[in-house]
Enzyme design. Structure first.
Site, PDB file in Angstrom:
ATOM      1  N   LYS A  51      30.449  51.484  52.508  1.00 28.38           N
ATOM      2  CA  LYS A  51      31.016  50.955  51.263  1.00 28.38           C
ATOM      3  C   LYS A  51      30.067  51.289  50.113  1.00 28.38           C
ATOM      4  CE  LYS A  51      33.385  46.666  50.055  1.00 28.38           C
ATOM      5  NZ  LYS A  51      33.391  45.224  50.353  1.00 28.38           N
TER       6      LYS A  51
HETATM    7  C1  E4P Z   1      35.780  43.642  48.626  1.00 25.47           C
HETATM    8  O1  E4P Z   1      35.792  44.259  49.672  1.00 25.47           O
HETATM    9  C2  E4P Z   1      34.998  42.447  48.367  1.00 25.47           C
HETATM   10  O2  E4P Z   1      34.264  42.136  49.521  1.00 25.47           O
HETATM   11  C3  E4P Z   1      35.797  41.208  48.075  1.00 25.47           C
HETATM   12  O3  E4P Z   1      37.159  41.378  48.289  1.00 25.47           O
HETATM   13  C4  E4P Z   1      35.428  40.511  46.822  1.00 25.47           C
HETATM   14  O4  E4P Z   1      36.196  39.338  46.698  1.00 25.47           O
HETATM   15  P1  E4P Z   1      35.808  38.134  45.713  1.00 25.47           P
HETATM   16  O5  E4P Z   1      36.138  38.561  44.338  1.00 25.47           O
HETATM   17  O6  E4P Z   1      36.669  36.993  46.190  1.00 25.47           O
HETATM   18  O7  E4P Z   1      34.334  37.909  45.891  1.00 25.47           O
END
Ligand code: E4P
Length: 218
Positions: free
Chosen positions: A87
């Site tokens: 990622k």
């Molecule tokens: C994306 O992969 C992130 O891990 C995640 O969806 C972020 O979500 P949040 O805005 O609820 O922290």
């Protein structure tokens, strides 16, 4: 439509897996910290535990912000397990790293995406997944679903292979709206997945079925 769970919590991953609807996992540094996982060895070990629980892609995020650092970290992460997806944040160095990983055959998930322009760039660089954040856009009173709709349209125009992985999903309605738009993957908290099962008429109907059965069977 694939369902990923957005957590580093092993119990929640098991619960989602046991529903039989789980296709993968996404994590981020905040989610790892929430579970109290720190130090490189512990972090790598935790990713391995997640990979052993789920038969599907597991996104593991780099914390470097320079190209060399991202490449070094990503190559290490990719060695943990065949299902690891590296990622990478949507910054200029990240785009360069995604292009590099694409050439190396290492799958990537481009994260922290908030605009259609960023989505085009990630697809051009060959990201396997693109993570536009719905909830965080909603949080600033813009429309997260509008962002998703625009990206779906652009990707359809060009037949990009990058899969749209809707992230920052906060509730079950986000999942349904993504399904209406044909989004490839949603990554969500467990509560948003289990919330899909809830309907008051189901509860009322079930109570009546059980009561009628009891009446005639004692
Ligand atoms: C994306 O992969 C992130 O891990 C995640 O969806 C972020 O979500 P949040 O805005 O609820 O922290």
């Amino acid at each position: 439509m694939k369902f990923f769970i957005d957590t580093a919590n092993l119990d929640q991953i098991k619960q989602a897996r046991d529903l039989g609807v789980l296709d993968g996992v996404t994590t981020n540094p905040s989610l790892m910290a929430k579970e109290g996982i720190s130090g490189q060895d512990n972090i790598l070990e935790h990713y391995l535990k997640i990979c052993e629980l789920v038969d599907g892609d597991v996104s593991a995020e780099v914390i470097s912000t320079d190209f060399e650092g991202m490449v070094k970290e990503g190559e290490l992460l990719a060695q943990i397990h065949k299902n690891i997806v590296v990622k990478v944040p949507m910054i200029q160095e990240g785009v360069k790293a995604i292009s590099h990983f694409t050439r190396q055959g290492i799958p990537t998930n481009c994260t922290l995406v908030f605009s259609p322009g960023q989505a085009i760039l990630a697809a051009k660089a060959g990201a396997k997944y693109l993570s536009p954040f719905i909830g965080r856009v909603d949080d600033i009173t813009w429309d997260g679903m509008d962002l998703i709709e625009k990206i779906v349209g652009i990707y359809m125009n060009y037949g990009f292979n990058t899969q749209i992985l809707a992230a920052s999903v906060r509730n079950s309605l986000h999942i349904v709206k993504c399904a209406e738009l044909g989004v490839d993957v949603v990554t969500c908290p467990l509560s948003a997945i289990t919330g899909l099962a809830k309907h008051p008429l189901t509860d009322i109907g079930l109570a009546k079925f059980l009561a009628d059965h009891k009446k005639s069977n004692g």
